[in-house]
Design a protein around this motif. Structure first.
Motif, short mmCIF file in Angstrom:
data_model
loop_
_atom_site.label_atom_id
_atom_site.label_comp_id
_atom_site.label_asym_id
_atom_site.label_seq_id
_atom_site.Cartn_x
_atom_site.Cartn_y
_atom_site.Cartn_z
N TYR A 27 0.71 -1.10 -0.15
CA TYR A 27 -0.11 0.09 0.00
C TYR A 27 0.81 1.17 0.07
O TYR A 27 1.67 1.32 0.62
CB TYR A 27 -1.21 0.06 1.17
CG TYR A 27 -1.66 -0.95 1.29
CD1 TYR A 27 -3.19 -0.73 0.70
CD2 TYR A 27 -1.45 -2.17 1.70
CE1 TYR A 27 -4.19 -1.85 1.00
CE2 TYR A 27 -2.53 -3.15 1.96
CZ TYR A 27 -3.88 -3.18 1.50
OH TYR A 27 -4.64 -4.12 1.37
N ILE A 29 0.91 5.15 1.37
CA ILE A 29 0.19 5.88 2.32
C ILE A 29 0.54 7.57 2.05
O ILE A 29 1.35 7.88 1.70
CB ILE A 29 1.07 5.37 3.78
CG1 ILE A 29 1.15 4.00 3.93
CG2 ILE A 29 0.35 6.10 4.96
CD1 ILE A 29 -0.35 3.25 3.86
N ARG A 34 -4.91 5.12 2.14
CA ARG A 34 -4.09 4.03 2.09
C ARG A 34 -4.72 3.24 0.97
O ARG A 34 -5.70 2.94 0.66
CB ARG A 34 -4.36 2.85 3.20
CG ARG A 34 -3.75 1.87 3.62
CD ARG A 34 -3.91 1.15 4.65
NE ARG A 34 -3.52 -0.34 4.97
CZ ARG A 34 -4.08 -1.56 4.74
NH1 ARG A 34 -5.30 -1.41 4.56
NH2 ARG A 34 -3.56 -2.65 4.97
N LYS A 36 -4.11 0.40 -2.23
CA LYS A 36 -3.22 -0.93 -2.45
C LYS A 36 -2.73 -0.80 -3.92
O LYS A 36 -3.37 -0.44 -4.92
CB LYS A 36 -4.00 -1.95 -2.49
CG LYS A 36 -3.40 -3.33 -2.73
CD LYS A 36 -4.11 -4.59 -3.03
CE LYS A 36 -5.10 -4.98 -2.00
NZ LYS A 36 -5.65 -6.45 -2.27
N THR A 62 5.91 6.91 2.01
CA THR A 62 5.60 6.06 3.08
C THR A 62 4.95 4.88 2.38
O THR A 62 3.74 5.20 1.53
CB THR A 62 4.82 6.73 4.24
OG1 THR A 62 5.49 7.76 4.82
CG2 THR A 62 4.33 5.73 5.26
N TYR A 63 4.95 3.60 2.73
CA TYR A 63 4.63 2.55 2.25
C TYR A 63 4.11 1.62 3.33
O TYR A 63 4.57 1.72 4.56
CB TYR A 63 5.23 1.73 1.17
CG TYR A 63 5.58 2.53 0.04
CD1 TYR A 63 4.98 2.45 -1.10
CD2 TYR A 63 6.60 3.59 0.03
CE1 TYR A 63 4.93 3.12 -2.17
CE2 TYR A 63 6.70 4.53 -1.23
CZ TYR A 63 5.71 4.15 -2.35
OH TYR A 63 6.11 4.99 -3.19
N GLU A 64 3.30 0.64 3.11
CA GLU A 64 2.89 -0.52 4.17
C GLU A 64 2.97 -1.78 3.30
O GLU A 64 2.22 -1.85 2.32
CB GLU A 64 1.67 -0.09 4.74
CG GLU A 64 1.23 -1.15 5.74
CD GLU A 64 0.19 -0.80 6.39
OE1 GLU A 64 0.13 -0.28 7.40
OE2 GLU A 64 -1.06 -1.39 6.07
N PRO A 90 1.33 -5.90 9.42
CA PRO A 90 1.37 -4.77 8.62
C PRO A 90 3.05 -4.20 8.90
O PRO A 90 3.21 -4.06 10.20
CB PRO A 90 0.33 -3.79 9.10
CG PRO A 90 -0.11 -4.05 10.45
CD PRO A 90 0.09 -5.58 10.72
N ARG A 92 4.97 -0.68 8.14
CA ARG A 92 4.83 0.58 7.82
C ARG A 92 6.39 1.28 7.51
O ARG A 92 7.08 1.14 8.96
CB ARG A 92 3.82 1.50 8.40
CG ARG A 92 3.78 2.87 7.68
CD ARG A 92 2.33 3.44 8.25
NE ARG A 92 1.15 2.85 7.75
CZ ARG A 92 -0.03 3.25 7.79
NH1 ARG A 92 -0.07 4.61 8.29
NH2 ARG A 92 -1.10 2.89 7.58
N GLY A 94 9.34 4.08 5.65
CA GLY A 94 9.48 5.06 4.50
C GLY A 94 10.61 4.72 3.73
O GLY A 94 11.64 4.20 3.98
#
Length: 119
Positions: A27, A29, A34, A36, A62-64, A90, A92, A94
């Motif tokens: 995902y 962010i 959020r 996908k 920023t990602y997850e 999850p 999260r 950067g």
């Protein structure tokens, strides 16, 4: 143009083997949003067949990553009682360098996990 990209893999630390067949979603962010942007499954080596975020789609931010560990643990007889202690995991993080290779692995067991920025 950015040359960065993102890879991941999953290792089953309880069995000492790569975790084959783990579904992973990525995902992007942005504040409270959020979105996908990718989904894949680990191969026999516990890795994805290609970068989960290749150079062509790479952007800093920023990602997850969400690892569907519960499905893997059930499939391998390691799940224990319901509800599972670990189900979806999850992570999260950067990515600030547009030229970097980011590698975010998951070391997994039924009752714990760890991660790090790999190479």
């Amino acid at each position: 143009m950015a040359e960065g990209y993102l890879t991941t893999h999953v290792l089953d630390t309880a069995k000492g083997v790569p975790a084959k067949g783990v579904k992973i979603a990525l995902y992007a962010i942005d504040g409270d949003t959020r979105e996908k942007i990718a989904e894949t499954v680990t191969n026999d080596d516990g890795r994805t067949d290609s970068p989960i975020l290749p150079t062509a789609g790479f952007a800093t931010g920023t990602y997850e990553l969400v690892f569907f560990a519960g499905d893997y643990l059930r499939d391998t007889g390691q799940s224990g009682d319901d509800p599972l202690f670990l189900d979806q995991i999850p992570l999260r993080f950067g990515m600030a360098d547009p030229e970097a290779h980011y590698h975010v692995p998951l070391l997994l067991s039924a009752y714990g996990y760890s991660t790090y920025r790999g190479s």
